[in-house]
Each structure stands twice: as structure tokens, then as C-alpha cells.
Motif scaffolding. Structure first.
Motif, PDB file in Angstrom:
ATOM      1  N   GLY A  19     103.350  14.902   7.099  1.00  0.00           N
ATOM      2  CA  GLY A  19     102.419  16.024   7.172  1.00  0.00           C
ATOM      3  C   GLY A  19     102.644  16.817   8.448  1.00  0.00           C
ATOM      4  N   PRO A  20     101.720  17.694   8.769  1.00  0.00           N
ATOM      5  CA  PRO A  20     101.861  18.536   9.959  1.00  0.00           C
ATOM      6  C   PRO A  20     101.635  17.767  11.266  1.00  0.00           C
ATOM      7  CG  PRO A  20      99.745  18.919   8.903  1.00  0.00           C
ATOM      8  CD  PRO A  20     100.505  17.976   8.018  1.00  0.00           C
ATOM      9  N   HIS A  21     102.347  18.159  12.303  1.00  0.00           N
ATOM     10  CA  HIS A  21     102.147  17.668  13.671  1.00  0.00           C
ATOM     11  C   HIS A  21     102.228  16.151  13.797  1.00  0.00           C
ATOM     12  CE1 HIS A  21     100.991  21.783  14.398  1.00  0.00           C
ATOM     13  NE2 HIS A  21     100.046  21.673  13.480  1.00  0.00           N
ATOM     14  N   GLY A  22     103.174  15.511  13.116  1.00  0.00           N
ATOM     15  CA  GLY A  22     103.359  14.068  13.226  1.00  0.00           C
ATOM     16  C   GLY A  22     102.371  13.253  12.414  1.00  0.00           C
ATOM     17  N   ALA A  23     101.553  13.908  11.602  1.00  0.00           N
ATOM     18  CA  ALA A  23     100.596  13.203  10.750  1.00  0.00           C
ATOM     19  C   ALA A  23     101.258  12.897   9.402  1.00  0.00           C
ATOM     20  CB  ALA A  23      99.355  14.065  10.537  1.00  0.00           C
ATOM     21  N   PHE A  24     100.514  12.209   8.533  1.00  0.00           N
ATOM     22  CA  PHE A  24     100.977  11.892   7.188  1.00  0.00           C
ATOM     23  C   PHE A  24      99.898  12.282   6.199  1.00  0.00           C
ATOM     24  CE2 PHE A  24     103.139   9.091  10.077  1.00  0.00           C
ATOM     25  CZ  PHE A  24     104.458   9.182   9.656  1.00  0.00           C
ATOM     26  N   GLU A  25     100.320  12.697   5.005  1.00  0.00           N
ATOM     27  CA  GLU A  25      99.390  13.076   3.961  1.00  0.00           C
ATOM     28  C   GLU A  25      99.351  12.002   2.881  1.00  0.00           C
ATOM     29  OE1 GLU A  25      99.779  17.920   3.940  1.00  0.00           O
ATOM     30  OE2 GLU A  25     101.157  16.772   2.675  1.00  0.00           O
ATOM     31  N   ILE A  41      96.427  11.226   7.477  1.00  0.00           N
ATOM     32  CA  ILE A  41      96.479  10.046   8.341  1.00  0.00           C
ATOM     33  C   ILE A  41      97.034  10.481   9.693  1.00  0.00           C
ATOM     34  CG2 ILE A  41      97.519   7.773   8.691  1.00  0.00           C
ATOM     35  CD1 ILE A  41      98.050   7.752   5.637  1.00  0.00           C
ATOM     36  N   GLU A  42      96.313  10.143  10.770  1.00  0.00           N
ATOM     37  CA  GLU A  42      96.753  10.493  12.111  1.00  0.00           C
ATOM     38  C   GLU A  42      96.604   9.288  13.035  1.00  0.00           C
ATOM     39  OE1 GLU A  42      95.502  14.805  13.183  1.00  0.00           O
ATOM     40  OE2 GLU A  42      93.874  13.904  11.999  1.00  0.00           O
ATOM     41  N   ILE A  43      97.409   9.269  14.069  1.00  0.00           N
ATOM     42  CA  ILE A  43      97.268   8.274  15.130  1.00  0.00           C
ATOM     43  C   ILE A  43      96.838   9.018  16.381  1.00  0.00           C
ATOM     44  CG2 ILE A  43      98.420   6.548  16.559  1.00  0.00           C
ATOM     45  CD1 ILE A  43     100.461   6.216  14.289  1.00  0.00           C
ATOM     46  N   GLU A  44      95.645   8.696  16.878  1.00  0.00           N
ATOM     47  CA  GLU A  44      95.196   9.266  18.146  1.00  0.00           C
ATOM     48  C   GLU A  44      95.792   8.403  19.239  1.00  0.00           C
ATOM     49  OE1 GLU A  44      90.958   9.643  18.147  1.00  0.00           O
ATOM     50  OE2 GLU A  44      91.010  11.138  16.545  1.00  0.00           O
ATOM     51  N   ARG A  45      96.589   8.990  20.096  1.00  0.00           N
ATOM     52  CA  ARG A  45      97.384   8.219  21.064  1.00  0.00           C
ATOM     53  C   ARG A  45      96.809   8.226  22.470  1.00  0.00           C
ATOM     54  NH1 ARG A  45     103.207   8.114  18.761  1.00  0.00           N
ATOM     55  NH2 ARG A  45     102.837   8.931  16.692  1.00  0.00           N
ATOM     56  N   SER A  46      95.600   8.717  22.664  1.00  0.00           N
ATOM     57  CA  SER A  46      95.014   8.698  24.003  1.00  0.00           C
ATOM     58  C   SER A  46      94.355   7.343  24.233  1.00  0.00           C
ATOM     59  CB  SER A  46      93.990   9.818  24.140  1.00  0.00           C
ATOM     60  OG  SER A  46      92.964   9.655  23.208  1.00  0.00           O
ATOM     61  N   GLY A  47      94.690   6.694  25.349  1.00  0.00           N
ATOM     62  CA  GLY A  47      94.163   5.350  25.596  1.00  0.00           C
ATOM     63  C   GLY A  47      94.752   4.389  24.595  1.00  0.00           C
ATOM     64  N   HIS A  48      93.874   3.610  23.935  1.00  0.00           N
ATOM     65  CA  HIS A  48      94.328   2.718  22.871  1.00  0.00           C
ATOM     66  C   HIS A  48      94.617   3.546  21.616  1.00  0.00           C
ATOM     67  CE1 HIS A  48      93.828  -1.366  24.354  1.00  0.00           C
ATOM     68  NE2 HIS A  48      92.805  -0.910  25.069  1.00  0.00           N
ATOM     69  N   PRO A  49      95.750   3.330  20.954  1.00  0.00           N
ATOM     70  CA  PRO A  49      95.997   4.044  19.697  1.00  0.00           C
ATOM     71  C   PRO A  49      94.904   3.740  18.674  1.00  0.00           C
ATOM     72  CG  PRO A  49      98.016   3.037  20.506  1.00  0.00           C
ATOM     73  CD  PRO A  49      96.891   2.512  21.347  1.00  0.00           C
ATOM     74  N   THR A  50      94.473   4.777  17.974  1.00  0.00           N
ATOM     75  CA  THR A  50      93.401   4.683  16.995  1.00  0.00           C
ATOM     76  C   THR A  50      93.862   5.309  15.687  1.00  0.00           C
ATOM     77  OG1 THR A  50      91.794   4.938  18.772  1.00  0.00           O
ATOM     78  CG2 THR A  50      90.993   5.296  16.554  1.00  0.00           C
ATOM     79  N   LEU A  51      93.536   4.666  14.581  1.00  0.00           N
ATOM     80  CA  LEU A  51      93.860   5.192  13.264  1.00  0.00           C
ATOM     81  C   LEU A  51      92.744   6.126  12.817  1.00  0.00           C
ATOM     82  CD1 LEU A  51      95.716   5.100  10.761  1.00  0.00           C
ATOM     83  CD2 LEU A  51      94.387   3.137   9.975  1.00  0.00           C
ATOM     84  N   LYS A  52      93.111   7.303  12.334  1.00  0.00           N
ATOM     85  CA  LYS A  52      92.139   8.280  11.872  1.00  0.00           C
ATOM     86  C   LYS A  52      92.579   8.768  10.489  1.00  0.00           C
ATOM     87  CE  LYS A  52      90.216  12.772  12.997  1.00  0.00           C
ATOM     88  NZ  LYS A  52      90.344  13.947  13.866  1.00  0.00           N
ATOM     89  N   ILE A  53      91.665   8.738   9.524  1.00  0.00           N
ATOM     90  CA  ILE A  53      91.941   9.260   8.191  1.00  0.00           C
ATOM     91  C   ILE A  53      90.853  10.266   7.853  1.00  0.00           C
ATOM     92  CG2 ILE A  53      92.209   8.737   5.742  1.00  0.00           C
ATOM     93  CD1 ILE A  53      93.286   6.037   6.493  1.00  0.00           C
ATOM     94  N   SER A  54      91.247  11.495   7.533  1.00  0.00           N
ATOM     95  CA  SER A  54      90.290  12.548   7.208  1.00  0.00           C
ATOM     96  C   SER A  54      90.588  13.113   5.823  1.00  0.00           C
ATOM     97  CB  SER A  54      90.376  13.717   8.179  1.00  0.00           C
ATOM     98  OG  SER A  54      91.015  13.430   9.338  1.00  0.00           O
ATOM     99  N   ARG A  55      89.523  13.462   5.137  1.00  0.00           N
ATOM    100  CA  ARG A  55      89.688  14.164   3.860  1.00  0.00           C
ATOM    101  C   ARG A  55      90.130  15.591   4.156  1.00  0.00           C
ATOM    102  NH1 ARG A  55      88.447  11.763  -0.497  1.00  0.00           N
ATOM    103  NH2 ARG A  55      87.098   9.968  -0.520  1.00  0.00           N
ATOM    104  N   VAL A  56      90.936  16.136   3.276  1.00  0.00           N
ATOM    105  CA  VAL A  56      91.401  17.513   3.428  1.00  0.00           C
ATOM    106  C   VAL A  56      91.145  18.254   2.119  1.00  0.00           C
ATOM    107  CG1 VAL A  56      93.156  16.983   5.159  1.00  0.00           C
ATOM    108  CG2 VAL A  56      93.760  16.893   2.739  1.00  0.00           C
ATOM    109  N   ASP A  57      91.158  19.572   2.200  1.00  0.00           N
ATOM    110  CA  ASP A  57      91.039  20.370   0.980  1.00  0.00           C
ATOM    111  C   ASP A  57      92.250  20.070   0.106  1.00  0.00           C
ATOM    112  OD1 ASP A  57      88.706  21.568   1.856  1.00  0.00           O
ATOM    113  OD2 ASP A  57      89.781  23.236   2.806  1.00  0.00           O
TER     114      ASP A  57
END
Length: 137
Positions: A19-25, A41-57
Motif C-alpha cells: 500500500g502507500p507509504h510502506g503500509a499494506f492493504e 496495515i501500518e507499523i508505527e515505528r516511534s518508540g516500541h513498534p506498534t501494529l495499527k489496522i484501520s478501515r478504509v473506504d
């Protein structure tokens, strides 16, 4: 390790693609060579890596059938930095669902994030992500 360049990984009726900007769809396959995006699907890389999944249109994507691979499990991202942080992001088929796991260590403290994306009655359900100490929970 064998590395293959594919556009999309297929886990039954759902798939994961870059997906865009290093993310995955997360995509839901449709008839022909198309799929519909359902989540990011995104990985927030600040501090401890965190998994983030958001709904999209929902948005239709054309897929190249020669660049789609049906798999049971795959490493879709990995990283390392000077903190020292080391992680691996995997996607695996789990029945009718896709299990997304972000596991590794940051400053030698272990982390293990898990989420499931499942297709139920043509609706995509996201469970998680959850931070877990027990891989079987």
C-alpha cells in the motif's frame, strides 16, 4: 531464504498487497482480476513498534494475475534499527481469516502484536490488534 517479487499475496478470499507509504492493504478478491481494499496495515515505528489496522473506504484495485501468489504464510516486512529494535511482520491464513503478527524486540524487551481479519457474510471483520505475551492467546 527465497525472496519473490509479487504484487499481492492471496489467503483464500482475502489478500495482502503493498500500500502507500510502506503500509499494506487488506483486499477482498472480486470476480476477474480485481480486488477491493478494506483495511490498511501500518507499523508505527516511534518508540516500541506498534501494529495499527484501520478501515478504509472501499476502492477497487486491478491486479495482475501473474503477480498474485496463493500462500499459507509469509513475512511481509521486517526491520532493524540502532535502538536496537528488530521486528518481523507476518501474514498467515487461519481458516477463513488472515492473521497479522508483528513480533520482535525493542531494547531487548519483547513484543508480540496480533490481529485477525476475517470475511463473514461478505463483510470484513477486524479483530485487534492486541498486544500479547502469550502466542497462544
Amino acid at each position: 531464504m527465497i525472496q519473490l517479487a509479487v504484487e499481492c499475496l492471496r489467503f483464500g478470499a482475502l489478500g495482502v498487497r503493498s500500500g502507500p507509504h510502506g503500509a499494506f492493504e487488506i483486499v477482498q478478491f472480486a470476480a476477474g482480476d480485481t480486488a477491493t481494499t478494506t483495511a490498511l496495515i501500518e507499523i508505527e515505528r516511534s518508540g516500541h513498534p506498534t501494529l495499527k489496522i484501520s478501515r478504509v473506504d472501499r476502492e477497487e484495485r486491478a491486479l495482475n494475475p501473474w503477480s498474485t501468489a496463493s500462500v499459507e504464510k509469509a513475512v511481509i516486512d521486517h526491520g532493524r534499527d540502532e535502538n536496537p529494535t528488530d521486528f518481523k511482520l507476518t501474514a498467515a491464513r487461519k481458516g477463513d481469516a488472515v492473521e497479522i503478527v508483528l513480533a520482535g524486540h525493542c531494547g531487548y524487551r519483547l513484543f508480540w502484536w496480533r490481529a485477525e481479519v476475517e470475511l463473514v457474510n461478505d463483510e470484513v471483520i477486524v479483530r485487534g490488534p492486541f498486544l500479547s505475551n502469550d502466542p497462544d492467546s
